[in-house]
Motif scaffolding. Structure first.
Motif, PDB file in Angstrom:
ATOM      1  N   PRO A 106       0.711  -1.188   0.191  1.00  0.00           N
ATOM      2  CA  PRO A 106       0.064  -0.059   0.776  1.00  0.00           C
ATOM      3  C   PRO A 106       1.089   0.925  -0.273  1.00  0.00           C
ATOM      4  N   SER A 107      -0.014   1.975  -0.774  1.00  0.00           N
ATOM      5  CA  SER A 107       0.684   3.659  -0.441  1.00  0.00           C
ATOM      6  C   SER A 107      -0.632   4.313  -0.016  1.00  0.00           C
ATOM      7  N   SER A 108       0.591   5.437   0.757  1.00  0.00           N
ATOM      8  CA  SER A 108      -0.479   7.023   0.674  1.00  0.00           C
ATOM      9  C   SER A 108      -0.184   8.010  -0.284  1.00  0.00           C
ATOM     10  N   THR A 109      -0.247   9.167  -0.574  1.00  0.00           N
ATOM     11  CA  THR A 109      -0.508   9.869  -0.911  1.00  0.00           C
ATOM     12  C   THR A 109      -1.252  11.464  -0.832  1.00  0.00           C
ATOM     13  N   THR A 110      -0.201  12.675  -0.411  1.00  0.00           N
ATOM     14  CA  THR A 110      -1.136  13.509   0.147  1.00  0.00           C
ATOM     15  C   THR A 110      -0.497  14.492  -0.870  1.00  0.00           C
ATOM     16  N   VAL A 111      -1.226  15.516  -1.341  1.00  0.00           N
ATOM     17  CA  VAL A 111      -1.387  17.324  -2.143  1.00  0.00           C
ATOM     18  C   VAL A 111      -1.246  18.377  -1.013  1.00  0.00           C
ATOM     19  N   THR A 112      -0.268  18.730  -1.528  1.00  0.00           N
ATOM     20  CA  THR A 112      -0.761  20.230  -1.000  1.00  0.00           C
ATOM     21  C   THR A 112      -0.263  21.833  -2.309  1.00  0.00           C
ATOM     22  N   ALA A 113      -0.995  22.975  -2.495  1.00  0.00           N
ATOM     23  CA  ALA A 113      -1.541  23.431  -3.244  1.00  0.00           C
ATOM     24  C   ALA A 113      -0.485  25.003  -2.486  1.00  0.00           C
ATOM     25  N   THR A 114       0.764  25.560  -3.108  1.00  0.00           N
ATOM     26  CA  THR A 114       0.966  26.632  -2.712  1.00  0.00           C
ATOM     27  C   THR A 114       1.270  28.127  -3.950  1.00  0.00           C
ATOM     28  N   PRO A 115       0.014  28.914  -3.504  1.00  0.00           N
ATOM     29  CA  PRO A 115      -0.094  29.650  -2.138  1.00  0.00           C
ATOM     30  C   PRO A 115      -1.801  28.709  -1.990  1.00  0.00           C
ATOM     31  N   GLN A 116      -2.580  28.417  -1.674  1.00  0.00           N
ATOM     32  CA  GLN A 116      -4.012  28.033  -1.841  1.00  0.00           C
ATOM     33  C   GLN A 116      -5.122  28.697  -1.916  1.00  0.00           C
ATOM     34  N   SER A 117      -4.688  30.367  -2.321  1.00  0.00           N
ATOM     35  CA  SER A 117      -5.523  31.333  -2.884  1.00  0.00           C
ATOM     36  C   SER A 117      -4.990  31.664  -3.698  1.00  0.00           C
ATOM     37  N   ALA A 118      -5.285  31.970  -4.549  1.00  0.00           N
ATOM     38  CA  ALA A 118      -4.464  32.880  -6.239  1.00  0.00           C
ATOM     39  C   ALA A 118      -5.701  33.678  -6.824  1.00  0.00           C
ATOM     40  N   ALA A 119      -5.126  34.495  -7.641  1.00  0.00           N
ATOM     41  CA  ALA A 119      -5.928  35.218  -8.546  1.00  0.00           C
ATOM     42  C   ALA A 119      -5.977  34.066  -9.967  1.00  0.00           C
ATOM     43  N   VAL A 120      -6.985  34.131 -10.900  1.00  0.00           N
ATOM     44  CA  VAL A 120      -7.302  34.467 -12.087  1.00  0.00           C
ATOM     45  C   VAL A 120      -5.852  34.127 -13.134  1.00  0.00           C
ATOM     46  N   GLY A 121      -5.589  32.891 -12.938  1.00  0.00           N
ATOM     47  CA  GLY A 121      -4.234  33.377 -14.884  1.00  0.00           C
ATOM     48  C   GLY A 121      -2.628  33.169 -13.225  1.00  0.00           C
ATOM     49  N   ALA A 122      -2.341  33.127 -11.459  1.00  0.00           N
ATOM     50  CA  ALA A 122      -1.495  33.395 -11.388  1.00  0.00           C
ATOM     51  C   ALA A 122      -0.987  32.052 -11.221  1.00  0.00           C
ATOM     52  N   PRO A 123       0.008  30.975 -11.635  1.00  0.00           N
ATOM     53  CA  PRO A 123       0.558  30.417 -11.127  1.00  0.00           C
ATOM     54  C   PRO A 123       0.313  30.022 -10.014  1.00  0.00           C
ATOM     55  N   VAL A 124      -0.011  28.810  -9.453  1.00  0.00           N
ATOM     56  CA  VAL A 124      -0.206  27.887  -8.203  1.00  0.00           C
ATOM     57  C   VAL A 124       0.304  26.270  -8.188  1.00  0.00           C
ATOM     58  N   HIS A 125       0.893  26.188  -7.540  1.00  0.00           N
ATOM     59  CA  HIS A 125       2.510  24.713  -7.089  1.00  0.00           C
ATOM     60  C   HIS A 125       2.185  24.060  -6.595  1.00  0.00           C
ATOM     61  N   LEU A 126       2.070  22.854  -7.462  1.00  0.00           N
ATOM     62  CA  LEU A 126       0.892  21.494  -6.829  1.00  0.00           C
ATOM     63  C   LEU A 126       1.963  20.402  -6.752  1.00  0.00           C
ATOM     64  N   VAL A 127       2.048  19.905  -5.375  1.00  0.00           N
ATOM     65  CA  VAL A 127       3.278  19.118  -5.368  1.00  0.00           C
ATOM     66  C   VAL A 127       2.361  17.685  -4.294  1.00  0.00           C
ATOM     67  N   ALA A 128       2.644  16.862  -4.565  1.00  0.00           N
ATOM     68  CA  ALA A 128       2.095  15.543  -4.114  1.00  0.00           C
ATOM     69  C   ALA A 128       3.299  14.744  -3.962  1.00  0.00           C
ATOM     70  N   THR A 129       3.366  14.354  -2.284  1.00  0.00           N
ATOM     71  CA  THR A 129       4.086  13.600  -1.776  1.00  0.00           C
ATOM     72  C   THR A 129       3.632  12.251  -1.603  1.00  0.00           C
ATOM     73  N   VAL A 130       4.458  11.099  -2.387  1.00  0.00           N
ATOM     74  CA  VAL A 130       3.599   9.840  -2.349  1.00  0.00           C
ATOM     75  C   VAL A 130       4.321   9.559  -1.549  1.00  0.00           C
ATOM     76  N   ASP A 131       4.050   8.372  -0.026  1.00  0.00           N
ATOM     77  CA  ASP A 131       4.845   7.648   0.880  1.00  0.00           C
ATOM     78  C   ASP A 131       4.371   5.906   0.528  1.00  0.00           C
ATOM     79  N   CYS A 132       5.435   5.340   0.756  1.00  0.00           N
ATOM     80  CA  CYS A 132       5.432   3.622  -0.086  1.00  0.00           C
ATOM     81  C   CYS A 132       6.420   3.028   1.261  1.00  0.00           C
ATOM     82  N   PRO A 133       6.343   2.052   0.824  1.00  0.00           N
ATOM     83  CA  PRO A 133       7.989   1.331   1.949  1.00  0.00           C
ATOM     84  C   PRO A 133       8.680   1.158   0.572  1.00  0.00           C
ATOM     85  N   SER A 134       8.918   1.146  -0.175  1.00  0.00           N
ATOM     86  CA  SER A 134       9.489   0.260  -1.169  1.00  0.00           C
ATOM     87  C   SER A 134       9.371   1.954  -2.179  1.00  0.00           C
TER      88      SER A 134
END
Length: 168
Positions: free
Chosen positions: A30-58
């Motif tokens: 089994p694995s687990s994934t968490t996703v974060t967005a920076t910033p959480q609030s943005a204006a139309v057209g502004a870049p938002v950095h999405l990062v997914a972190t996958v946790d797995c023993p392998s």
């Protein structure tokens, strides 16, 4: 030995099943994934950095990576790095709440998993129109104004002024 048409199919099917059985990986963990967005609030057209972190023993790297969605709209698929992270930069054209899902597609060692976060998108801010008050009322820009010679005609009369002023 005599091979007939019916037995040939049976031999081929049996051989294919044996090859596929030997080529299949052991059960993935089994694995687990968490996703974060920076910033959480943005204006139309502004870049938002999405990062997914996958946790797995392998090692979660390899495989088909992480696919990012805005609701049901596909944003993109990116590979998972050795540190278990996958990043994507998104911009949004509409205001409101955007439900972002990061779906880890799994690999031979790790099962698939996903996570969701919300990005709040607001309308783009309107900038003030430069004008006299913007200059005189100490706008957000620091600058110096040198000598100003100005003649204004009001109701047929000319008024002249020479001003030397420094705004900061």
């Amino acid at each position: 030995m005599r091979i007939t048409r019916g037995r040939t199919r049976l031999v081929v099917v049996t051989a294919l099943a044996a090859v596929l059985g030997l080529g299949s990986p052991a059960w993935a963990v089994p694995s687990s994934t968490t996703v974060t967005a920076t910033p959480q609030s943005a204006a139309v057209g502004a870049p938002v950095h999405l990062v997914a972190t996958v946790d797995c023993p392998s090692d979660p790297a390899g495989g088909l990576g992480v696919t990012f969605f805005d609701g049901s709209d596909l944003l993109g698929t990116v590979p998972v790095q050795a540190n278990g992270q996958a990043g994507y930069i998104a911009t949004f054209a509409t205001t409101g709440s955007h439900s972002i899902t990061a779906a880890y597609n799994g690999n031979a060692d790790c099962d698939a998993s996903h996570s969701t976060t919300v990005v709040q998108v607001t309308s783009a801010p309107t900038l003030p129109t430069p004008g006299f008050c913007f200059l005189v009322c100490s706008g957000p820009i620091n600058f110096s104004v040198g000598d100003i010679n100005n003649t204004v005609t009001i109701s047929g009369r000319k008024y002249g002024a020479q001003v030397q002023r420094h705004l900061r």
